[in-house]
Design a protein around this motif. Structure first.
Motif, short mmCIF file in Angstrom:
data_model
loop_
_atom_site.label_atom_id
_atom_site.label_comp_id
_atom_site.label_asym_id
_atom_site.label_seq_id
_atom_site.Cartn_x
_atom_site.Cartn_y
_atom_site.Cartn_z
N GLU A 123 67.63 28.12 -9.48
CA GLU A 123 67.12 29.37 -10.03
C GLU A 123 68.20 30.44 -9.94
N SER A 166 61.19 28.94 -11.21
CA SER A 166 60.25 30.01 -11.56
C SER A 166 60.26 30.32 -13.06
N VAL A 167 61.36 30.01 -13.73
CA VAL A 167 61.43 30.32 -15.16
C VAL A 167 60.42 29.50 -15.96
N ARG A 182 57.94 28.38 -3.82
CA ARG A 182 58.72 28.32 -5.05
C ARG A 182 57.98 27.46 -6.08
N TYR A 203 67.84 43.61 -7.70
CA TYR A 203 66.60 42.97 -8.11
C TYR A 203 65.79 43.85 -9.04
N MET A 250 57.68 39.16 -8.99
CA MET A 250 57.08 38.51 -10.16
C MET A 250 55.60 38.89 -10.21
N GLY A 278 65.10 35.57 -9.94
CA GLY A 278 63.96 35.64 -9.00
C GLY A 278 63.32 34.28 -8.80
N GLN A 279 62.90 34.00 -7.57
CA GLN A 279 62.42 32.65 -7.33
C GLN A 279 61.18 32.53 -6.47
N ARG A 332 64.47 38.41 -15.70
CA ARG A 332 65.18 38.31 -14.42
C ARG A 332 64.89 37.00 -13.69
N THR A 333 64.06 36.12 -14.26
CA THR A 333 64.00 34.73 -13.79
C THR A 333 64.79 33.91 -14.79
N GLU A 334 65.58 32.98 -14.29
CA GLU A 334 66.41 32.20 -15.19
C GLU A 334 66.66 30.83 -14.58
N GLY A 364 62.19 34.78 -19.93
CA GLY A 364 62.21 34.80 -18.47
C GLY A 364 62.82 36.03 -17.83
#
Lengths: 455, 455
Positions: free
Chosen positions: B51, B213-214, B208, B394, B432, B54-55, B38-40, B36
């Motif tokens: 999140e 988002s992950v 969202r 970001y 994303m 990033g979302q 920077r999405t977590e 993931g």
């Protein structure tokens, strides 16, 4: 107590020497198979030594002069006084007597513009707080803009602007667009003033070391003996409350009570740290890029330009070589022209073939010194951008916003990890002098600190 | 034919998926124990997913919406329409109906100033050459200054300037002083326009992903199965005319015909390459620092602000939290406020203790939403600056002078080494959507390239 020093440039070697003098055990790990870092010795095919990296000592560089004396090295004057220098701005050429305050032959408007711009810039520079540039009055405003923005607003003539831009390239091998105005002011104050930065006599380019500046590092390394380990790039720095472990790429670990990392900031940020560095230190080193420069040499049977009353120095706003010097050895034979490709010119010309680049460089020498420059007996260059263990010269520059939001992190140790190098110096930042002062000063801090801790 | 992908974020995973679909062998090496990038995904103690990175999906993010559908994921609207948002500029508060073109309650002077500034900025942005920003008319001048310099020159009122500065922080988690004006314009055009970048409905913050988002990366990784290798930070990339060898810190080497490095540029520049990268690529990555952000959450029994006719969104020029959102789950229970500490505020507040930071963040929530915000049942934060394998969010921003002198090197492969990630995207750069487009596009280039080469 034992200190591991990463990097055998001037900062690392002088830090090590001082630590040894204070009674500590030291090991210096050097990635290359030579010492000297951004100073490097080269040689023409007839045996004449040339300097592929940093070469000058000058006004105020008291530690470097003292060090040369301690190490039994001699200095000599940069070829300067006998002959005039060339200044080309916007296609107009002047021949000037080289001294501080020499007046270029440009229009009275441009001259007044330039004089006023210089005075304004120096006034601003005198206000900089050298210890804490972020506390300079108006710091946020000064740091919120590029030097280029300041030039556009404060210089009215094309010649005046061109002069400042070339000065920026000559000082950092970077463009005025790259550099924070606050950094330009800090660096200028750190090196006395703009005229000192740019001048030869009574300036930063006054003297050279007989045999080459790398001799200083070589003598220091001889003194340190087998404490200096060549060919050992460091990959990882483990640091704990009770000590450090510095691991080379080859997998050897050197333990110590403290470590001094003397790599340029951007490269210091590329090592693996365990635990990882605090975010402010990491984000700082993401923001201190190196300049861009190729140093070039052309050798001739004699320094023929001297016969024309020229001293071999040119400064122009047209590249790729905008700055030249007579780098002949003290004997005057052979004649050696040195030219810098700096900043945006370097970024463009490193992508050309070696033949294209040589032709362009020699073309500039012909433009400055006439057709006799067209056929050098030898051509030599060093692309510092391509050096794995430097990755750009002359040094790191602060982009806008960095001094005011990360400045505090620059010289701050992280636990047992200390930082040193020309880029960390308060005084004579960016010069060999700054490297030596930074190295000696970090050694003293560590010694004082270790002295307070139980072994 | 086999491709090694470094990084299991959205770019790496979509590149791998596309390569697999085209019939190639792939291995994805991920440093972390999760996918993931920077999405977590995070979770509150009651099990509510939040999140940490990033979302949002929004206007124009067509690949992301399609991907969610292909992967059986649903999206939902960001809480926005029911209630007003708060805008605080220079101590004056407005409550606004959230829609594009909403008019803040500031003085008519400030309003006219802001409207004119926006129009000027959008006009400039429309001129940007997205494929080659350095060929934009007037590129050198635009790239020679910070966005802050432009703001000071083009906005006359304190409120107008404050609005632009907050917008910059919201978009890059960086200060207007950090960013090249040309980059601000490029990025704005890449994401349609400034209003789209800042808006929720019909903007970049519109939707969202249910569950977080992950989930997109997790589903992609499920599809790829044991092609994804977690816990394998890459240390070294050897590249030869006939193939690549990608070595992890633990010493395992993965051979392939090509490699895609999807790390943020600054981290991509920290790997060891053998042979070393060309200087222009190395100097580029010295100049693309990451932004600075801490994402914070406070959970409450209910989203009480909704009772006051507020939608949980605040934008202010006073920090440390200047931007908030209602990040409650679709059910509305619990009530979740999310706040960003961005740019200079983040650089300052990451040095505080966790308790100090929590108190300051909750203090902002109280300032925006009243005393009921004072006692969250839970507080959670993610300091992205401190993440070893991201080192700031970001994303990367171009400092002045970089697009015009290094821009060409950004997307250019180096032999068999290719680059991908949100920061490399022409369209929807930094989002994303940009990551997915970049990943898919690099996969197709490699497949086309490999198809032409003998195996």
């Amino acid at each position: 107590m034992k200190v591991v020093v990463v990097g055998a440039g001037l900062a690392g070697l002088t830090a090590a020497r001082r630590l040894v003098a204070l009674g500590h055990e030291v090991v210096v790990l050097e990635a290359r198979s030579r010492v000297g870092g951004r100073t490097e010795g080269g040689v023409l095919s007839d045996g004449t030594p040339v300097e592929l990296g940093g070469q000058w000592l000058g006004e105020g560089h008291s530690r470097m002069y003292a060090l040369c004396e301690e190490l039994g090295l001699e200095t000599f004057r940069t070829w300067n006084d006998e002959g005039e220098l060339l200044l080309e701005l916007r296609g107009k050429r002047s021949r000037l007597k080289p001294h501080k305050g020499a007046v270029p032959r440009v229009s009275p408007f441009a001259l007044a513009d330039l004089a006023q711009g210089m005075a304004r810039f120096e006034r601003l520079a005198r206000r900089v707080d050298l210890d804490r540039p972020w506390l300079t009055p108006g710091a946020e405003r000064l740091d919120g803009q590029t030097w280029e923005s300041w030039i556009r607003r404060n210089l009215r003539t094309a010649a005046g602007r061109a002069y400042f831009r070339v000065a920026c390239e000559a000082v950092w091998a970077a463009e005025a667009a790259d550099v924070s105005l606050l950094h330009a002011l800090f660096y200028t104050r750190s090196n006395a003033d703009l005229e000192t930065l740019l001048a030869v006599d009574e300036g930063a380019q006054q003297d050279r070391v007989v045999g080459g500046s790398v001799r200083v590092s070589e003598r220091l390394a001889e003194e340190l003996g087998d404490r200096v380990v060549l060919g050992s790039p460091v990959r990882r720095v483990a640091h704990r409350p009770d000590g450090v472990g510095v691991e080379t790429r080859a997998g050897t670990t050197y333990d110590g009570d403290a470590v001094v990392v003397t790599l340029p900031p951007a490269l210091a940020g590329r090592l693996d740290y365990d635990p990882v560095l605090p975010s402010w230190r990491d984000q700082l080193t993401q923001r201190l890029p190196a300049g861009s420069v190729v140093k070039t040499y052309a050798a001739y049977p004699t320094p023929f330009w001297r016969e024309d009353g020229l001293n071999g120095q040119a400064a122009s706003d047209e590249g790729p070589v905008k700055i030249t010097f007579d780098n002949s050895p003290p004997s005057g034979t052979p004649g050696v022209l040195m030219g810098f490709i700096e900043g945006a010119e370097a970024r463009r010309w490193v992508r050309a073939t070696p033949d294209e680049r040589r032709a362009a460089v020699v073309g500039c020498f012909v433009r400055y010194f006439g057709p006799r420059a067209a056929d050098p007996v030898e051509y030599l260059e060093r692309d510092w951008n391509a050096e794995e263990f430097t990755r750009g010269c002359y040094g790191a520059h602060f982009t806008p916003g960095v001094w005011t939001t990360y400045g505090e992190a620059l010289r701050e140790p992280v636990g047992r990890i200390h930082w040193a190098g020309a880029d960390y110096a308060r005084d004579w930042c960016g010069y060999m002098e700054g490297a030596v002062r930074s190295g000696e000063s970090v050694a003293e801090s560590i010694a004082a600190e270790l002295g307070r801790k139980p072994a």
